[in-house]
Motif scaffolding. Structure first.
Motif, PDB file in Angstrom:
ATOM      1  N   VAL A  50       0.850  -1.188   0.000  1.00  0.00           N
ATOM      2  CA  VAL A  50       0.000   0.000   0.000  1.00  0.00           C
ATOM      3  C   VAL A  50       0.883   1.234   0.000  1.00  0.00           C
ATOM      4  N   ILE A  51       0.515   2.203  -0.835  1.00  0.00           N
ATOM      5  CA  ILE A  51       1.125   3.532  -0.797  1.00  0.00           C
ATOM      6  C   ILE A  51      -0.013   4.508  -0.575  1.00  0.00           C
ATOM      7  N   SER A  52       0.121   5.342   0.446  1.00  0.00           N
ATOM      8  CA  SER A  52      -0.940   6.317   0.729  1.00  0.00           C
ATOM      9  C   SER A  52      -0.378   7.731   0.660  1.00  0.00           C
ATOM     10  N   LEU A  53      -1.173   8.598   0.071  1.00  0.00           N
ATOM     11  CA  LEU A  53      -0.829  10.015  -0.031  1.00  0.00           C
ATOM     12  C   LEU A  53      -2.056  10.812   0.411  1.00  0.00           C
ATOM     13  N   PHE A  54      -2.078  11.192   1.676  1.00  0.00           N
ATOM     14  CA  PHE A  54      -3.182  11.972   2.214  1.00  0.00           C
ATOM     15  C   PHE A  54      -2.769  13.436   2.239  1.00  0.00           C
ATOM     16  N   HIS A  55      -3.427  14.231   1.424  1.00  0.00           N
ATOM     17  CA  HIS A  55      -3.174  15.673   1.326  1.00  0.00           C
ATOM     18  C   HIS A  55      -1.711  15.956   0.985  1.00  0.00           C
ATOM     19  N   VAL A  56      -1.249  15.266  -0.038  1.00  0.00           N
ATOM     20  CA  VAL A  56       0.104  15.441  -0.567  1.00  0.00           C
ATOM     21  C   VAL A  56       0.037  15.932  -2.005  1.00  0.00           C
ATOM     22  N   VAL A  57      -0.787  15.294  -2.815  1.00  0.00           N
ATOM     23  CA  VAL A  57      -0.782  15.494  -4.264  1.00  0.00           C
ATOM     24  C   VAL A  57      -1.089  16.938  -4.653  1.00  0.00           C
ATOM     25  N   GLU A  58      -1.955  17.619  -3.885  1.00  0.00           N
ATOM     26  CA  GLU A  58      -2.303  19.000  -4.223  1.00  0.00           C
ATOM     27  C   GLU A  58      -1.141  19.966  -3.998  1.00  0.00           C
ATOM     28  N   HIS A  59      -0.103  19.525  -3.302  1.00  0.00           N
ATOM     29  CA  HIS A  59       1.069  20.371  -3.038  1.00  0.00           C
ATOM     30  C   HIS A  59       2.160  20.225  -4.097  1.00  0.00           C
ATOM     31  N   LEU A  60       1.962  19.339  -5.049  1.00  0.00           N
ATOM     32  CA  LEU A  60       3.018  19.020  -6.010  1.00  0.00           C
ATOM     33  C   LEU A  60       2.880  19.819  -7.304  1.00  0.00           C
ATOM     34  N   PRO A  61       4.000  20.311  -7.844  1.00  0.00           N
ATOM     35  CA  PRO A  61       3.935  21.038  -9.113  1.00  0.00           C
ATOM     36  C   PRO A  61       3.624  20.125 -10.301  1.00  0.00           C
TER      37      PRO A  61
END
Length: 193
Positions: A40-51
């Motif tokens: 499992v890889i989880s990204l909670f409130h990470v993706v919106e910070h990426l360029p």
């Protein structure tokens, strides 16, 4: 067994010291992390910070996710009721930190572009959803602050009174919004196709 990546050293130290987790503080761009591949890889409130979210997600999936693994992504939902209610004052329309915004359709396309199949979607987050809805409702009555910041650093009786009045309404509104698939966040669970 877990492996974390957190660029904010204070948050990484918290995870290490309080929960005894293995956390790297470098910025991930590509390649394998730790003992990849992971279930499992989880990204909670990470993706919106990426360029460039697609680039990072592609590398995470290609190098770090098992073939039968699960990728979980949670982001603020741009088409949420709280977003529509607060408009430019929406808590997640944070131009300094949120570089990308997502609708359900953009997440569907992103998953498809990455060769992933969405197996489940959820539209609720108790803490993020209710706080966002509380701020959205408060903005209708002239509140101009940032609720999370103000609760941490400038907590006043007036703020706490406003919170006591609006939080129950916000809770009900966010529950209804989530049931209608328009909660403050969207969480998708993906598998490789």
């Amino acid at each position: 067994e877990t492996k974390g990546v957190e660029t904010a050293e204070s948050r990484a130290d918290f995870a290490k010291n309080i929960f005894d987790l293995d956390v790297d503080t470098g910025f991930y761009d590509n390649g394998t992390i730790g003992d990849a591949p992971f279930d499992v890889i989880s990204l909670f409130h990470v993706v919106e910070h990426l360029p460039d979210p697609k680039h990072l997600l592609k590398n995470l999936v290609d190098y770090n996710l098992k073939d039968d693994g699960l990728l979980v992504i949670e982001v603020p939902l741009f088409e949420s009721f709280q977003s529509r209610l607060a408009k430019q004052k929406w808590i997640h329309l944070d131009h300094h930190y949120h570089l990308s915004h997502f609708s359900e359709d953009t997440l569907d396309r992103l998953a498809n572009d990455l060769g992933l199949s969405i197996v489940k979607k959820e539209y609720n987050s108790f803490h993020v959803g209710v706080v966002g809805m509380t701020q959205s409702i408060a903005s209708l009555f002239g509140y101009r602050g940032m609720l999370i910041h103000d609760l941490k650093f400038s907590r006043t009786r007036k703020l706490l009174f406003m919170l006591a009045l609006l939080a129950p309404i916000a809770l009900i509104a966010e529950i209804v919004s989530s049931c209608l698939k328009r909660g403050g966040v969207i969480r998708i669970y993906c598998k490789k196709i």
